[in-house]
Design a protein around this motif. Structure first.
Motif, short mmCIF file in Angstrom:
data_model
loop_
_atom_site.label_atom_id
_atom_site.label_comp_id
_atom_site.label_asym_id
_atom_site.label_seq_id
_atom_site.Cartn_x
_atom_site.Cartn_y
_atom_site.Cartn_z
N ARG A 141 -53.69 30.41 -2.45
CA ARG A 141 -53.36 29.18 -3.14
C ARG A 141 -51.92 29.24 -3.60
O ARG A 141 -51.34 30.28 -3.73
CB ARG A 141 -54.25 29.00 -4.37
CG ARG A 141 -55.68 28.77 -4.03
CD ARG A 141 -56.41 28.34 -5.25
NE ARG A 141 -55.75 27.19 -5.86
CZ ARG A 141 -56.14 26.66 -7.01
NH1 ARG A 141 -57.12 27.18 -7.66
NH2 ARG A 141 -55.51 25.62 -7.51
N HIS B 186 -52.33 19.85 -5.88
CA HIS B 186 -52.83 20.97 -6.68
C HIS B 186 -52.07 21.10 -7.99
O HIS B 186 -52.57 21.74 -8.92
CB HIS B 186 -52.77 22.28 -5.88
CG HIS B 186 -51.40 22.81 -5.65
ND1 HIS B 186 -50.62 22.48 -4.57
CD2 HIS B 186 -50.67 23.68 -6.37
CE1 HIS B 186 -49.48 23.11 -4.62
NE2 HIS B 186 -49.48 23.86 -5.71
N GLU C 269 -54.03 18.54 -10.27
CA GLU C 269 -55.49 18.61 -10.29
C GLU C 269 -55.95 18.77 -11.73
O GLU C 269 -55.46 19.62 -12.48
CB GLU C 269 -55.97 19.78 -9.45
CG GLU C 269 -57.49 19.88 -9.35
CD GLU C 269 -57.95 21.10 -8.58
OE1 GLU C 269 -59.14 21.14 -8.20
OE2 GLU C 269 -57.14 22.02 -8.36
N ARG D 186 -59.02 19.39 -4.37
CA ARG D 186 -60.18 19.88 -5.11
C ARG D 186 -60.41 21.33 -4.73
O ARG D 186 -60.81 21.63 -3.59
CB ARG D 186 -61.44 19.06 -4.78
CG ARG D 186 -61.34 17.59 -5.17
CD ARG D 186 -61.37 17.41 -6.68
NE ARG D 186 -61.34 16.00 -7.05
CZ ARG D 186 -60.23 15.30 -7.25
NH1 ARG D 186 -59.06 15.91 -7.10
NH2 ARG D 186 -60.28 14.02 -7.59
N THR D 187 -60.16 22.23 -5.64
CA THR D 187 -60.29 23.65 -5.37
C THR D 187 -61.68 23.97 -4.83
O THR D 187 -62.69 23.62 -5.44
CB THR D 187 -60.03 24.48 -6.64
OG1 THR D 187 -58.72 24.20 -7.11
CG2 THR D 187 -60.15 25.96 -6.35
N SER E 252 -59.62 19.28 1.28
CA SER E 252 -58.65 18.57 0.45
C SER E 252 -57.44 18.09 1.23
O SER E 252 -57.21 18.51 2.37
CB SER E 252 -58.17 19.49 -0.69
OG SER E 252 -59.20 19.82 -1.58
N ASP F 58 -53.28 17.74 0.00
CA ASP F 58 -52.49 18.18 -1.14
C ASP F 58 -51.49 17.12 -1.62
O ASP F 58 -50.28 17.32 -1.61
CB ASP F 58 -51.74 19.47 -0.81
CG ASP F 58 -51.34 20.23 -2.07
OD1 ASP F 58 -51.79 19.85 -3.17
OD2 ASP F 58 -50.57 21.21 -1.96
N TYR G 206 -56.24 27.63 1.98
CA TYR G 206 -55.67 28.28 0.81
C TYR G 206 -56.77 29.07 0.10
O TYR G 206 -57.84 28.53 -0.17
CB TYR G 206 -55.08 27.27 -0.16
CG TYR G 206 -53.77 26.66 0.29
CD1 TYR G 206 -52.66 27.45 0.53
CD2 TYR G 206 -53.64 25.28 0.43
CE1 TYR G 206 -51.46 26.89 0.92
CE2 TYR G 206 -52.44 24.71 0.81
CZ TYR G 206 -51.35 25.52 1.06
OH TYR G 206 -50.16 24.97 1.44
N GLY H 231 -58.08 31.15 -3.29
CA GLY H 231 -57.83 31.06 -4.73
C GLY H 231 -58.62 32.08 -5.51
O GLY H 231 -59.25 32.98 -4.97
N SER I 240 -62.43 31.53 -3.77
CA SER I 240 -62.60 30.17 -3.28
C SER I 240 -61.66 29.91 -2.11
O SER I 240 -60.58 30.49 -2.01
CB SER I 240 -62.31 29.16 -4.40
OG SER I 240 -60.97 29.23 -4.80
N THR J 124 -59.89 26.65 -0.01
CA THR J 124 -59.64 25.22 -0.01
C THR J 124 -59.00 24.82 1.30
O THR J 124 -57.83 25.14 1.55
CB THR J 124 -58.73 24.81 -1.18
OG1 THR J 124 -59.28 25.29 -2.42
CG2 THR J 124 -58.60 23.30 -1.24
#
Length: 421
Positions: free
Chosen positions: A6, A247, A250, A272-273, A277, A279, A340, A342, A346, A348
């Motif tokens: 991320r 991001h 967000e 949305r993480t 999405s 960006d 990405y 995170g 997570s 994304t």
């Protein structure tokens, strides 16, 4: 697809990122509070920096950029001419060889090369000063192939795909894997992709990440605790707003400048993480502040914004950001889908991004990319490999790359008219 780190935050790094989202400071048209220092009159400060990079005078640098923009305008005229010819073609003729242009890019000789599938299209290209070439696929076929590859990657269950996108110069779809040992699912995916004509698979040497940190190119201090860079000012339904990396806004954070003065608040984000999405996002500028039609290129000068576009692949582009200042390079790809990574593992999946050879770091996220005085986009992310762009290195900040959100797409989606200088 596998995760990219991320974007990195200006004050804290988001762990576990393969791709870095939003690099700190963005280069937006300066926003001035009632109590902030006067904003200097806009001048075109891009040419002296590029001139030093290229070893030419500012006037010669301006001539080179002007030449790129003239060819880009010629491309638009040629596209209109070939589109008209396509509409007038008989169904049988349309099936045999399309009279339209099918993608364009600048080559190393600074020629604007256009893909064609017919002698008629090639003739139109040459008449407009463009360089035609006949290709096996072209932009439209590559876009379809990219969607097929993305579907295969999704169905495979592999989490090691960093990015998937078309590459116009090679006329192929490029799939990039994150570094490390490949899982069984990834091996199976690679074997399947190798059997697909027009697809190349490679492995990156680093992970990717995003970054966070409102005068264009200056710090975008987010409350609580992170920062990006400011993007492009504009208006929507008569209200002053700023386009940013999604991001960065967000969760609709409150936004301050470097003095702790409130500039506005985030009001919309398509990021949305942990979920598919785009960006892009929007900040509402407080009524006491003013969005300007130029960006702070961080070297004591500003650069006017006179319009916006998606410049052809290969075009010269620079960005202003809070962390690395003014860095330059070339556009390499459009319509990339990247993963990405995170905090907490997570992933994304972020689509619709452009890629360039411009160097960025954490805190540049949201910052403005511009070609001459034509707005191009806002920083999204880049590699999480510990690279150092330096400060205000122009095109000398080499050896890296970054992703950005095209401003044309964001402005269209949110109904924003850019503020011009």
């Amino acid at each position: 697809m596998s995760p990219l780190s991320r974007p990195r935050a200006g004050r804290r790094t988001i762990a576990g990122a393969v791709l870095v989202l939003g690099l700190g400071a963005a280069a937006l048209a300066p926003v001035q509070t009632a109590t902030s220092a006067p904003v200097p009159a806009p001048v075109d400060g891009v040419y002296d920096v590029l001139g030093k990079t290229w070893g030419v005078t500012p006037a010669q640098a301006k001539a080179r950029l002007d030449a790129e923009h003239r060819l880009a305008s010629a491309l638009e005229s040629a596209q209109k001419a070939t589109q008209k010819a396509a509409q007038q073609a008989t169904p049988k003729a349309a099936q045999s060889a399309s009279p339209e242009l099918d993608g364009a890019f600048f080559n190393s000789a600074r020629e604007l090369v256009v893909n064609v599938h017919s002698a008629e299209a090639a003739e139109v290209a040459r008449d407009h000063g463009l360089t035609p070439r006949t290709v096996a696929r072209g932009e439209k076929a590559l876009t379809k192939l990219q969607k097929q590859v993305e579907a295969l990657a999704t169905a495979s269950g592999s989490t090691q795909v960093q990015s998937i996108g078309t590459d116009l110069p090679t006329d192929r779809v490029q799939v990039v894997l994150q570094p490390g040992r490949q899982s069984a699912k990834t091996v199976a995916l690679v074997n399947r992709l190798k059997a697909v004509p027009g697809v190349d698979v490679s492995t990156n040497t680093t992970t990717l990440t995003m970054t966070y940190d409102v005068i264009g190119g200056q710090i975008m201090d987010l409350v609580p605790g992170t920062n990006c860079s400011l993007g492009y000012s504009g208006t929507r339904n008569g209200n002053n707003v700023m386009l940013s990396a999604g991001h960065c806004v967000e969760g609709n954070p409150m936004v301050q400048n470097r003095y702790g003065q409130r500039l506005g608040v985030g009001i919309a984000s398509r990021f949305r993480t942990g979920s598919p999405s785009v960006d892009m996002g929007l900040m509402d500028i407080d009524s006491t502040n003013v969005g300007r039609g130029y960006i702070d290129n961080r070297n004591g000068q500003t650069t006017r914004v006179t319009g916006s576009s998606k410049a052809p692949v290969g075009s010269t582009i620079c960005k202003a950001g809070n962390t690395t200042g003014w860095t330059c390079g070339n556009i390499t790809n459009y319509n990339l889908t990247v993963n990405y990574g995170g905090a907490g593992g997570s992933i994304t999946r972020t689509s619709g991004l452009a890629r360039s050879t411009v160097c960025t770091e954490g805190g540049d996220s949201g910052g403005a990319y511009i070609s001459g005085t034509i707005a191009q986009g806002m920083t999204s992310g880049g590699p999480n490999d510990g690279h150092d762009c330096g400060w205000n290195q122009g095109g000398n900040a080499t050896g890296s790359y970054s992703f950005y959100q095209p401003v044309v797409d964001a402005a269209s989606y949110y109904g924003v008219t850019l503020t011009l200088g």
